[in-house]
Write an enzyme that holds these catalytic residues in place. Structure first.
Site, mmCIF file in Angstrom:
data_model
loop_
_atom_site.group_PDB
_atom_site.id
_atom_site.type_symbol
_atom_site.label_atom_id
_atom_site.label_comp_id
_atom_site.label_asym_id
_atom_site.label_seq_id
_atom_site.Cartn_x
_atom_site.Cartn_y
_atom_site.Cartn_z
ATOM 1 N N HIS A 203 2.721 -3.425 12.394
ATOM 2 C CA HIS A 203 1.442 -3.736 13.019
ATOM 3 C C HIS A 203 1.259 -5.236 13.259
ATOM 4 C CE1 HIS A 203 -0.715 -4.898 9.246
ATOM 5 N NE2 HIS A 203 -0.014 -3.949 8.684
ATOM 6 N N ASP B 155 2.650 -8.999 5.855
ATOM 7 C CA ASP B 155 1.809 -7.868 6.283
ATOM 8 C C ASP B 155 1.159 -8.222 7.614
ATOM 9 O OD1 ASP B 155 0.447 -5.491 6.298
ATOM 10 O OD2 ASP B 155 -0.990 -6.055 4.746
ATOM 11 N N GLU C 215 -4.324 -2.048 12.570
ATOM 12 C CA GLU C 215 -3.966 -1.153 11.473
ATOM 13 C C GLU C 215 -4.862 -1.374 10.271
ATOM 14 O OE1 GLU C 215 -1.725 0.041 7.739
ATOM 15 O OE2 GLU C 215 -2.516 -1.909 8.329
ATOM 16 N N GLU C 216 -5.092 -2.659 9.933
ATOM 17 C CA GLU C 216 -5.778 -2.996 8.679
ATOM 18 C C GLU C 216 -7.169 -2.386 8.562
ATOM 19 O OE1 GLU C 216 -4.356 -3.955 6.207
ATOM 20 O OE2 GLU C 216 -2.706 -5.279 6.693
ATOM 21 N N ASP D 112 6.373 -1.613 6.949
ATOM 22 C CA ASP D 112 5.080 -2.235 6.630
ATOM 23 C C ASP D 112 4.891 -2.444 5.132
ATOM 24 O OD1 ASP D 112 2.519 -3.298 6.821
ATOM 25 O OD2 ASP D 112 1.536 -1.357 7.110
ATOM 26 N N HIS E 209 -2.628 -9.160 1.638
ATOM 27 C CA HIS E 209 -4.061 -9.288 1.931
ATOM 28 C C HIS E 209 -4.691 -10.565 1.376
ATOM 29 C CE1 HIS E 209 -4.719 -4.663 2.647
ATOM 30 N NE2 HIS E 209 -3.713 -5.149 3.346
#
Lengths: 460, 460
Positions: B273, B285, B318-319, B344, B416
């Site tokens: 993503h 990520d 995506e997140e 991912d 994140h």
């Protein structure tokens, strides 16, 4: 030998060092300290219940209150605060971002004594340098009206070696940039980690340097900026710092003692600093040092009264420029300091000791080496430094100095950042520090040998 | 055998897999990929020149532009954006501090879909829970009008095991707290590091749950708060979050292809993503995933046209909840997907593969195992998951799924957070990923064997 002669000899023997302090010797005290919990308890308490302790702010004052209460509770004598005044610097809000060619936010922290940007911040083109020498020799016209960026390549070292050299970027880079007409300066953090936490630290404006906004980028942000600069397009940065000088404030040294049996035997001074930068909780810098020397002194106190007085000082305002150490040297010029030392490089294990005495071949150095060797501590060949807090009194009196050099491999990952928190401390290594200082105090507080005074040449 | 029969047999042989694609076989392609530089180049470029790419914001749009330009430059066919609309969530300013009994600032980051506090923030007493079950069974009167704090004890694991279970604190904790009347919720970051960077991530309000301010504390801050709560005095927190929903915005999937020789042979879909959270630069990520599958597909493309079409998708959004994967499944319901997979979980090495096919004993699984084994990759026994982006199309079509499971021991240290930056990537491990996906594509794109469709039971 007559009976009188025998009695006199016996009396002299009983009065001598070896017999004066019955109870466990240095080796037993050292080994017991490997199970110490007092140091971690101090460390956990101060950093949890007070947190950061920026010099001459209410947070540092709460730290002094905490210190007095705890040092009294631990049973020390003469617990008191010795206040002094100093200029106050405060951080304020701060932000940085690349405006062009690739817009993105950067993590930034103002350096001590940085001035603020105008409200709303400044936007200017970056001029980048690799190292301080490149900035120093740049023509003023390349710098004028720009935001200077200084990159470097600091590596982690056991003996903290590169902090002196690379740290000059922080200490003097802002003044050099200012004199060349820079609008502001951002340096790569003086640190060895790769986390988005910037390393603050003090810098002082040299004569004739107009204060400008001066800040550090986190290491990943500095690397990002270097990559962007390397693309060859003009790079514009927006920088907003709320940092400011805020008049005169009060800091103070917290003093506590284990009183000695012999008032003429002089004072052993051990310390660390109570203040911290404002980003973390001041755990490795320097609640650890306070905890270590205090726990060691308490162990000596528990065995009875030592020959020499052990004085513990939790110095105030070390970070902004050693104000506490200067104040102490002035206030205690009349005291005879027979040995001074400081713990201020974190909580990782001690690997070396250095001693500055009148004569480097003093027998006590051998006894210290013997007592420290089981802890994995070797004898260094250089003079002891002492640290910012004890250097002024050592210099003023020619007092002998001892360093217990801590492993700083991790220290500059954490030092002066928001990451300076309790979880970074390894309790086992903390205990090794307590054991080392316990052995030093056990020997130096009883020993009849005089180590000083040290001549200015011997200290070099 | 007649001449005609011989000619027919020869023609059939030449048309078969083994002879159809002359040039290097899967093993040679795999080994060449261990020297790949394309993946790191994509990774460095996207994360440096675009940085963070929050879904449906201008930053993600810059990411799409960058993607289209780069994918075209790499020689892929049919490069285009498939836009879709979605609700937009933005972070805003945020801060947290303990007001009493021990005043100090905490590091905090709002969770996706968090609401804002009133301007100026809220101040309320903390009610602390260890784990989600404790919160779930707490009476509403213990929670009402308070700021809920949920702690946990997540550990680092190679297979990311605890993220599912512990992650429920983030995904559902805010709704549970809201329904019990909490003013706000702060959770311990769903992460395994000890740095002052909070882990954001999405949470969705369950039916009937009124949005409240919801945020994560960094792990050291959560541990600090837990220590303070453990002192037993009432703990008051001030929390200010500027997070808000900001209407409808546009995101999009970037699609590129290596067209196949045989239009009836179906499509192999591989992706990652493009969007990221806004705190780091979205490197592990998931720029890594994009870089890995794209570099692998380019290697297949360089050997000539494969039998099956390889489609690369850089999914958007995506997140915040897999909007890109849903949009893709809707737009491509008419395409026949013969294998789907996604990278991912960072850039650390692949250690296992899983395959969901019509029959788990399909011979291709053995060929894959043989080709992946030299890279240290073992064959798993479970069904493949696929990941948020490819799950919708896999579920809709019963498409076979392949997982190349990456070592996630470090992943949840960084995931994140602001620490998700380029320096965290080990180029050697990144290349091992490229080699693994190259081997998979080399086999699956040429193989005549059909792996699906997968029945809903086989996928479990």
């Amino acid at each position: 030998m007559t009976r009188q002669m025998l009695a006199a000899a016996l009396a002299a023997l009983l009065a001598s060092t070896a017999f004066a302090a019955p109870g466990p010797g240095p080796a037993a005290l050292r080994d017991a300290a490997l199970h110490d919990d007092v140091a971690f308890d101090i460390l956990e308490g101060l950093t949890t219940e007070v947190g950061q302790r920026l010099a001459a702010t209410p947070a540092e004052a709460r730290g002094r209150d905490w210190a007095v209460a705890r040092l009294k509770a631990l049973g020390f004598a003469n617990v008191h605060v010795e206040p002094f005044t100093m200029p106050v610097w405060l951080r304020g809000d701060e932000s940085a971002e690349i405006v062009a060619p690739f817009p993105q936010k950067l993590v930034v922290a103002a350096l001590g004594n940085s001035s603020a940007t105008p409200a709303g911040g400044i936007t200017a083109q970056i001029v980048a340098f690799d190292g301080l020498a490149a900035l120093a020799k740049a023509p003023a016209e390349a710098v004028r009206g720009r935001i200077v960026f200084v990159n470097h390549h600091m590596t982690a070292q056991q003996d903290g070696g590169s902090y002196g050299e690379i740290g000059a970027i922080r200490r003097t880079g802002p003044s050099i940039a200012s004199k060349k007409g820079a609008l502001a300066i951002v340096i790569r953090s003086i640190g060895t980690d790769h986390h988005r936490v910037a390393h603050t630290g003090v810098q002082n404006w040299s004569d004739g340097a107009q204060p400008i906004p001066a800040a550090a980028l986190s290491v990943p942000d500095a690397e990002q900026l270097a990559r962007i600069v390397a693309r060859g397009k003009p790079v514009k940065m927006h920088l907003a710092l709320g940092a400011r000088m805020a008049g005169t404030g009060t800091s103070g040294n917290v003093v506590a003692e284990v009183p000695g049996r012999d008032p003429k035997a002089g004072i052993i001074l051990v310390g660390g600093h109570l203040d911290s930068w404002d980003l973390g909780t001041g755990t490795i810098d320097d609640a650890s040092g306070l905890a270590i020397v205090t726990a060691a002194a308490k162990r000596i106190m528990a065995t009875g009264r030592p020959r020499r007085t052990i004085r513990i000082v939790w110095f105030g305002a070390e970070e902004p420029g050693g104000f506490g150490g200067e104040a102490y040297a002035k206030a205690h010029a009349g005291d005879r300091h027979v040995l001074v030392g400081e713990s201020d490089s974190g909580a990782d294990k001690v690997w070396r000791f250095e001693l500055t005495a009148a004569d480097r071949t003093v027998p006590i150095a051998d006894r210290l080496a013997l007592a420290l060797s089981p802890l994995g501590i070797t004898r260094g060949r250089d003079a002891a430094h002492g640290g910012t807090d004890v250097e002024p009194i050592a210099a003023a009196q020619g007092a002998p100095v001892i360093d217990l050099s801590q492993d700083t491999t991790r220290y500059f990952d954490i030092h002066h950042t928001a990451d300076d928190t309790l979880d970074k401390v390894d309790p086992e290594q903390l205990r090794q520090n307590v054991a080392a200082w316990t052995a030093v105090l056990a020997i130096a507080a009883e020993d009849a040998e005089e180590l000083g005074p040290v001549s200015p040449t011997a200290a070099k």
